[in-house]
Write a protein that holds these residues in place. Structure first.
Motif, PDB file in Angstrom:
ATOM      1  N   TRP A 117      52.265  42.299   0.419  1.00 52.82           N
ATOM      2  CA  TRP A 117      53.252  42.527   1.473  1.00 52.82           C
ATOM      3  C   TRP A 117      52.913  43.780   2.264  1.00 52.82           C
ATOM      4  CZ3 TRP A 117      56.855  38.948   2.638  1.00 52.82           C
ATOM      5  CH2 TRP A 117      57.122  37.971   1.674  1.00 52.82           C
ATOM      6  N   SER A 118      53.188  43.752   3.545  1.00 54.58           N
ATOM      7  CA  SER A 118      53.003  44.927   4.395  1.00 54.58           C
ATOM      8  C   SER A 118      54.229  45.094   5.281  1.00 54.58           C
ATOM      9  CB  SER A 118      51.742  44.800   5.263  1.00 54.58           C
ATOM     10  OG  SER A 118      51.843  43.699   6.149  1.00 54.58           O
ATOM     11  N   ARG A 119      54.418  46.325   5.750  1.00 52.04           N
ATOM     12  CA  ARG A 119      55.537  46.645   6.640  1.00 52.04           C
ATOM     13  C   ARG A 119      55.000  47.148   7.969  1.00 52.04           C
ATOM     14  NH1 ARG A 119      58.837  50.979   3.650  1.00 52.04           N
ATOM     15  NH2 ARG A 119      56.768  51.514   2.868  1.00 52.04           N
ATOM     16  N   LEU A 120      55.639  46.736   9.026  1.00 50.06           N
ATOM     17  CA  LEU A 120      55.261  47.153  10.381  1.00 50.06           C
ATOM     18  C   LEU A 120      56.360  48.029  10.965  1.00 50.06           C
ATOM     19  CD1 LEU A 120      53.587  46.910  13.063  1.00 50.06           C
ATOM     20  CD2 LEU A 120      54.982  44.890  13.575  1.00 50.06           C
ATOM     21  N   LEU A 121      55.974  49.194  11.478  1.00 49.76           N
ATOM     22  CA  LEU A 121      56.886  50.069  12.212  1.00 49.76           C
ATOM     23  C   LEU A 121      56.313  50.255  13.604  1.00 49.76           C
ATOM     24  CD1 LEU A 121      56.888  51.112   9.037  1.00 49.76           C
ATOM     25  CD2 LEU A 121      58.495  52.764   9.968  1.00 49.76           C
ATOM     26  N   LEU A 122      57.064  49.832  14.601  1.00 52.05           N
ATOM     27  CA  LEU A 122      56.566  49.808  15.972  1.00 52.05           C
ATOM     28  C   LEU A 122      57.554  50.509  16.895  1.00 52.05           C
ATOM     29  CD1 LEU A 122      54.408  48.713  17.959  1.00 52.05           C
ATOM     30  CD2 LEU A 122      55.732  46.600  18.103  1.00 52.05           C
ATOM     31  N   HIS A 123      57.121  51.628  17.468  1.00 54.25           N
ATOM     32  CA  HIS A 123      57.905  52.348  18.473  1.00 54.25           C
ATOM     33  C   HIS A 123      57.238  52.146  19.830  1.00 54.25           C
ATOM     34  CE1 HIS A 123      60.254  54.788  15.553  1.00 54.25           C
ATOM     35  NE2 HIS A 123      59.163  54.666  14.811  1.00 54.25           N
ATOM     36  N   GLN A 124      58.051  51.849  20.854  1.00 58.95           N
ATOM     37  CA  GLN A 124      57.529  51.715  22.205  1.00 58.95           C
ATOM     38  C   GLN A 124      58.490  52.369  23.199  1.00 58.95           C
ATOM     39  OE1 GLN A 124      55.489  47.862  23.290  1.00 58.95           O
ATOM     40  NE2 GLN A 124      56.765  47.101  21.633  1.00 58.95           N
ATOM     41  N   GLY A 125      57.919  53.040  24.176  1.00 56.55           N
ATOM     42  CA  GLY A 125      58.701  53.585  25.273  1.00 56.55           C
ATOM     43  C   GLY A 125      57.932  53.393  26.565  1.00 56.55           C
ATOM     44  N   GLN A 156      53.367  49.929  35.329  1.00 55.53           N
ATOM     45  CA  GLN A 156      54.082  50.382  34.140  1.00 55.53           C
ATOM     46  C   GLN A 156      53.177  51.276  33.298  1.00 55.53           C
ATOM     47  OE1 GLN A 156      55.221  48.024  30.239  1.00 55.53           O
ATOM     48  NE2 GLN A 156      56.805  47.626  31.787  1.00 55.53           N
ATOM     49  N   VAL A 157      53.778  52.310  32.722  1.00 55.37           N
ATOM     50  CA  VAL A 157      53.111  53.182  31.759  1.00 55.37           C
ATOM     51  C   VAL A 157      53.894  53.094  30.461  1.00 55.37           C
ATOM     52  CG1 VAL A 157      52.381  55.526  31.200  1.00 55.37           C
ATOM     53  CG2 VAL A 157      52.295  54.733  33.569  1.00 55.37           C
ATOM     54  N   ARG A 158      53.173  52.873  29.336  1.00 57.92           N
ATOM     55  CA  ARG A 158      53.844  52.640  28.058  1.00 57.92           C
ATOM     56  C   ARG A 158      53.163  53.437  26.945  1.00 57.92           C
ATOM     57  NH1 ARG A 158      55.957  46.943  25.756  1.00 57.92           N
ATOM     58  NH2 ARG A 158      56.264  46.678  28.006  1.00 57.92           N
ATOM     59  N   TYR A 159      53.988  53.995  26.050  1.00 55.06           N
ATOM     60  CA  TYR A 159      53.502  54.630  24.843  1.00 55.06           C
ATOM     61  C   TYR A 159      53.833  53.724  23.661  1.00 55.06           C
ATOM     62  CZ  TYR A 159      53.376  57.597  20.722  1.00 55.06           C
ATOM     63  OH  TYR A 159      53.118  58.092  19.464  1.00 55.06           O
ATOM     64  N   ILE A 160      52.870  53.542  22.750  1.00 58.23           N
ATOM     65  CA  ILE A 160      53.044  52.645  21.604  1.00 58.23           C
ATOM     66  C   ILE A 160      52.591  53.361  20.335  1.00 58.23           C
ATOM     67  CG2 ILE A 160      52.463  50.412  20.593  1.00 58.23           C
ATOM     68  CD1 ILE A 160      51.552  49.595  23.486  1.00 58.23           C
ATOM     69  N   SER A 161      53.466  53.404  19.353  1.00 58.95           N
ATOM     70  CA  SER A 161      53.120  53.874  18.008  1.00 58.95           C
ATOM     71  C   SER A 161      53.203  52.676  17.076  1.00 58.95           C
ATOM     72  CB  SER A 161      54.077  54.980  17.550  1.00 58.95           C
ATOM     73  OG  SER A 161      53.866  55.288  16.183  1.00 58.95           O
ATOM     74  N   HIS A 162      52.075  52.282  16.508  1.00 55.72           N
ATOM     75  CA  HIS A 162      51.950  51.027  15.750  1.00 55.72           C
ATOM     76  C   HIS A 162      51.458  51.377  14.341  1.00 55.72           C
ATOM     77  CE1 HIS A 162      50.018  47.253  14.452  1.00 55.72           C
ATOM     78  NE2 HIS A 162      50.787  46.632  15.326  1.00 55.72           N
ATOM     79  N   THR A 163      52.333  51.251  13.348  1.00 55.51           N
ATOM     80  CA  THR A 163      52.007  51.663  11.982  1.00 55.51           C
ATOM     81  C   THR A 163      52.161  50.486  11.028  1.00 55.51           C
ATOM     82  OG1 THR A 163      52.811  53.900  12.425  1.00 55.51           O
ATOM     83  CG2 THR A 163      52.544  53.278  10.118  1.00 55.51           C
ATOM     84  N   ILE A 164      51.151  50.287  10.183  1.00 55.35           N
ATOM     85  CA  ILE A 164      51.207  49.267   9.129  1.00 55.35           C
ATOM     86  C   ILE A 164      51.111  49.980   7.792  1.00 55.35           C
ATOM     87  CG2 ILE A 164      50.072  47.284   8.075  1.00 55.35           C
ATOM     88  CD1 ILE A 164      49.093  46.478  10.832  1.00 55.35           C
ATOM     89  N   ARG A 165      52.061  49.707   6.910  1.00 55.00           N
ATOM     90  CA  ARG A 165      52.067  50.281   5.572  1.00 55.00           C
ATOM     91  C   ARG A 165      51.892  49.163   4.548  1.00 55.00           C
ATOM     92  NH1 ARG A 165      57.193  54.536   5.973  1.00 55.00           N
ATOM     93  NH2 ARG A 165      56.269  55.904   7.559  1.00 55.00           N
ATOM     94  N   SER A 166      50.981  49.379   3.600  1.00 55.30           N
ATOM     95  CA  SER A 166      50.718  48.361   2.585  1.00 55.30           C
ATOM     96  C   SER A 166      50.151  49.018   1.334  1.00 55.30           C
ATOM     97  CB  SER A 166      49.739  47.299   3.119  1.00 55.30           C
ATOM     98  OG  SER A 166      48.487  47.900   3.427  1.00 55.30           O
ATOM     99  N   ARG A 167      50.154  48.252   0.245  1.00 53.59           N
ATOM    100  CA  ARG A 167      49.543  48.670  -1.009  1.00 53.59           C
ATOM    101  C   ARG A 167      48.290  47.834  -1.243  1.00 53.59           C
ATOM    102  NH1 ARG A 167      53.099  51.656  -4.226  1.00 53.59           N
ATOM    103  NH2 ARG A 167      55.269  51.680  -3.463  1.00 53.59           N
ATOM    104  N   GLU A 168      47.264  48.480  -1.803  1.00 56.14           N
ATOM    105  CA  GLU A 168      46.003  47.776  -2.013  1.00 56.14           C
ATOM    106  C   GLU A 168      46.171  46.573  -2.929  1.00 56.14           C
ATOM    107  OE1 GLU A 168      42.930  50.334  -3.312  1.00 56.14           O
ATOM    108  OE2 GLU A 168      42.894  51.552  -1.479  1.00 56.14           O
ATOM    109  N   GLU A 169      47.026  46.709  -3.959  1.00 56.31           N
ATOM    110  CA  GLU A 169      47.177  45.630  -4.917  1.00 56.31           C
ATOM    111  C   GLU A 169      48.272  44.637  -4.518  1.00 56.31           C
ATOM    112  OE1 GLU A 169      49.947  48.958  -6.115  1.00 56.31           O
ATOM    113  OE2 GLU A 169      47.899  48.753  -5.321  1.00 56.31           O
ATOM    114  N   GLY A 170      48.958  44.888  -3.422  1.00 56.23           N
ATOM    115  CA  GLY A 170      50.077  44.037  -3.030  1.00 56.23           C
ATOM    116  C   GLY A 170      49.720  43.068  -1.924  1.00 56.23           C
TER     117      GLY A 170
END
Length: 235
Positions: A39-47, A23-37
């Motif tokens: 909570w964080s959000r995860l955006l994950l694309h895979q193909g 198998q060959v896989r592409y992964i885009s793994h992004t974490i968004r957060s605020r320094e003072e917060g």
């Protein structure tokens, strides 16, 4: 990241045989957060694309899938922010296919579904020489969702041409889709570029409509890490 490794496939709608390959896989793994917060959000694309054959090597299967996951996690920081633990949940949608090059009757199977998963991760940051490095382990386990599946003995012609619905949109729980995705990565810096190497184990399986399916992937990962900081300008 790019992942390369072995895969094992079974889909009893198409064949009772187990297939193995790569198998060959592409992964885009992004974490968004605020320094003072917290909570964080995860955006994950895979193909990915998989190629596998059976034990007799007289039949091949081709598999492909795209998935998108959106997660929300609460963060805890320990040991002067060297240890970060985050936990929460994520929703994932996926669409894909499985094609058997040998079958003339029912040669293909569609993959389409939605999963809701609890997920968690732990990251340890440390100095390696003059640069900052990080080791991260994360996992998710589908808890419930929906998936498309033909019923046992039902053809796609019956579903789409004749409109014969037979429990083809199936509510799922962890009992019928016991699956796991886990990833262990190591981030390090060479020169001015941050790299990532690691391992991903993606173990998907389901038993619905008297049909069994699994696709087990064990992948070596390599990629590039980028960090962006956005500053709000006060007026």
């Amino acid at each position: 990241m790019i992942g390369i490794g072995g895969v094992g496939i079974l889909d009893t709608y198409i064949s009772q045989e187990k297939f193995s390959g790569f198998q060959v896989r592409y992964i885009s793994h992004t974490i968004r957060s605020r320094e003072e917060g917290h909570w964080s959000r995860l955006l994950l694309h895979q193909g990915y694309f998989s190629y596998a054959d059976d034990r007799s090597e007289d039949g091949d299967e081709l598999s492909g899938m795209y998935t998108f996951s959106y997660g929300v996690h609460y963060n805890w920081h320990f040991l002067s922010n060297h240890l970060n633990i985050r936990a929460g949940g994520q929703a994932e949608v996926y669409a894909g296919f499985l094609y058997n090059t040998r079958n003339s009757n029912n040669p293909a199977q569609a993959r389409l579904g939605l999963e809701i998963s609890p997920s968690a991760a732990a990251s340890w940051q440390f100095r390696l020489g003059k640069h900052s490095s990080c080791v991260t382990y994360e996992f998710s386990v589908p808890l419930f969702g929906l998936m498309f599946s033909p019923n046992y003995g039902q053809s796609y012609y019956e579903i789409f041409s004749r409109g014969n619905y037979d429990h083809n949109v199936v509510p799922t729980t962890i009992g019928c889709i016991p699956s796991l995705r886990q990833m262990l990565t190591f981030d390090f810096t060479l020169g001015r570029t941050s790299f990532r190497v690691g391992y991903m184990g993606d173990f998907r399986q389901a038993k619905v409509n008297n049909l069994k399916y699994h696709e087990y992937s064990n992948l070596f990962l390599i990629g590039i890490v980028r960090t962006f900081s956005l500053t709000k300008i006060k007026q």
